[in-house]
Design an enzyme around this catalytic site. Structure first.
Site, short mmCIF file in Angstrom:
data_model
loop_
_atom_site.label_atom_id
_atom_site.label_comp_id
_atom_site.label_asym_id
_atom_site.label_seq_id
_atom_site.Cartn_x
_atom_site.Cartn_y
_atom_site.Cartn_z
N ASP A 137 12.35 17.45 -63.05
CA ASP A 137 12.12 15.93 -62.95
C ASP A 137 13.57 15.64 -62.26
OD1 ASP A 137 12.50 13.29 -63.66
OD2 ASP A 137 11.39 13.22 -65.14
N ARG A 153 -7.53 4.50 -51.35
CA ARG A 153 -7.20 5.42 -52.48
C ARG A 153 -6.87 6.77 -52.20
NH1 ARG A 153 -11.19 7.96 -54.89
NH2 ARG A 153 -12.38 6.01 -55.37
N TYR A 184 12.67 13.31 -71.40
CA TYR A 184 12.36 11.95 -71.17
C TYR A 184 11.17 11.64 -72.17
CZ TYR A 184 10.67 7.55 -69.36
OH TYR A 184 10.11 6.26 -69.27
N LYS A 189 13.35 4.58 -60.49
CA LYS A 189 14.84 4.54 -60.52
C LYS A 189 15.69 4.70 -59.51
CE LYS A 189 12.77 4.69 -64.67
NZ LYS A 189 12.62 6.04 -65.51
C1 LIG Z 1 11.64 6.72 -66.14
C2 LIG Z 1 11.54 8.17 -66.21
C3 LIG Z 1 10.29 8.69 -65.99
C4 LIG Z 1 8.96 7.97 -66.06
O1 LIG Z 1 8.77 7.18 -65.05
P1 LIG Z 1 7.93 5.79 -64.70
O2 LIG Z 1 8.09 5.36 -63.31
O3 LIG Z 1 8.59 5.02 -65.80
O4 LIG Z 1 6.57 6.09 -65.08
C5 LIG Z 1 10.34 10.19 -66.14
N1 LIG Z 1 11.32 10.84 -65.88
C6 LIG Z 1 12.55 10.15 -66.20
C7 LIG Z 1 13.82 11.00 -66.18
C8 LIG Z 1 12.71 8.92 -66.13
O5 LIG Z 1 13.91 8.53 -66.04
#
Ligand SMILES: *Cc1c(COP(=O)(O)O)cnc(C)c1O
Length: 385
Positions: free
Chosen positions: A171, A47, A99, A196
């Site tokens: 982000d 961890r 988001y 993603k």
């Molecule tokens: C999917 C997403 C998140 C969250 O990510 P997870 O891996 O699903 O927890 C945050 N910001 C954006 C822009 C996203 O598309």
């Protein structure tokens, strides 16, 4: 520094010193032998630190041009860690079309713990300059935003926020470091859902924070171990494997998105196409300046409102009806009822006529034909015949 593609293939991934393996081993051990009490080779307990995760962190940090990288079990775990650096009474500004999960995390997890927040349209940096809530410590930026694909000027936002003593976190999930590097534009940290484009194959959930701020990095490293939302070694390996092809995938995502946008813009059932690559997009000039290309996400408003939008997303064959984005296969969804359902009734509510596509890397002509035939099937009044 070497080129982006070279870093994607090699950063953090020197051949294994023991065997020469050119792919970092998936280190499954939970614990590591110590030669003497407290004397070890950098790893004690998985961890706290893991060799596969360390390789991933080094690689992704190199891609963002950051001195530090901290990997998490999901994008939201990464977002949560950044929000945990705030104290009760601190204020965070989030985008009006944040988001959905970020909005939920801020409003329903951190707000009850004492963080205050407000939503602002950051596509106009003037809004921020004019309405600066007291004790704002963090400005959360997404660009392009989800699902409206509006553009935020990262450098201008950073100037305004820094002048008032707040950090800017971007982000960068939609753009990826191949298309946009927020730290070079003045941001203090970058957050990713590596679920993603970084992973890129719809087979791993992960998150990441990059920063060159030593103090912030130390705090995030502490939180990673203290709260324990770490990615498994296998998941780290999958993201490492994914990013090797990030540049070539992104080039194709962008090229295919352009073909899809050209068809949509000319289709009579489409009222508006939201894509920063379009010259009439309000953020086009800023996107041109801060991005290498305009990305693989395309949103549009369908004539006929919600019934038409829902009929459309259920009628494509190649575009799979599903949440998520950023992988090799094309996806389509209805944000108001799917990804952004938790924002219903709030300032972040999404137009029910809106459809969002994550354009994949299939043959462009097949994608265009699939969307066109689903649009053609909507009746002449724009409804859902
Ligand atoms: C999917 C997403 C998140 C969250 O990510 P997870 O891996 O699903 O927890 C945050 N910001 C954006 C822009 C996203 O598309």
């Amino acid at each position: 520094m070497t080129g982006f593609e070279t870093r994607a293939v090699h950063a953090g991934q020197d051949p294994d010193p023991v065997t020469g393996a050119v792919v970092p081993p998936i280190s499954l051990a939970t614990t590591f032998a110590q030669e003497a009490v407290g004397r070890h080779r950098g790893y004690e307990y998985s961890r706290s630190g893991n060799p596969t995760r360390a390789a991933l962190e080094a690689c992704l940090a190199a891609l963002e041009g950051a001195s530090h990288g901290v990997a998490f079990a999901s994008g939201l775990a990464a977002t949560d860690a950044v929000l945990r650096t705030l104290d009760p009474g601190d204020h965070v500004v989030i985008p009006v079309d944040a988001y959905g999960g970020t909005y939920r995390l801020v409003s329903r997890v951190h707000a009850p713990q004492g963080i205050t927040w407000s939503a602002a349209d950051l596509s106009d940096p003037g809004t921020l300059a004019g309405g600066w809530p007291e004790r704002t410590r963090l400005v959360w930026v997404e660009t392009p935003t989800n699902p409206l694909l509006s553009i935020v000027d990262i450098a201008a936002t950073a100037r305004i926020a820094h002048a008032r003593g707040a950090r800017v976190v971007v982000d960068n999930t939609f753009a990826t470091p191949y298309l946009q590097r927020p730290l070079e534009l003045g941001a203090d940290a970058v957050v990713h859902s590596s679920t993603k484009y970084l992973g890129g194959h719809s087979d791993v959930v992960g998150g990441f924070v990059a920063t060159s701020d030593d103090e912030l990095a130390q705090r995030l490293r502490f939180l990673q171990n203290a709260t324990g939302a770490v990615p498994s070694p296998f998941d780290c390996y999958l993201v490492l494997r994914g990013v090797k092809t990030l540049a070539v995938r992104m080039d194709r995502h962008c090229e295919n998105a352009r073909a899809v946008v050209a068809m949509l813009a000319a289709h009579p059932r489409v009222e508006q196409v939201l894509y920063p690559g379009l010259a009439d997009h309000p953020g086009h000039a800023v996107a041109r300046a801060q991005m290498r290309d305009f990305g693989g996400m395309v949103s549009f408003r369908v004539a006929g409102g919600e019934p038409a939008a829902i009929a459309l997303v259920e009628r494509t064959r190649l575009f799979t009806l599903a949440e998520s984005l950023g992988a090799v296969e094309s996806l389509i969804e209805h944000p108001a009822r799917m990804t952004h359902a938790s924002a219903a009734g709030s300032a972040l509510e999404v137009d029910p006529a809106l459809v969002r596509c994550s354009v994949g890397i299939e043959t462009a002509g097949d994608l265009v034909a699939d969307l066109r035939s689903a649009l053609d099937s909507l009746d002449a009044a724009g409804g859902a015949a």
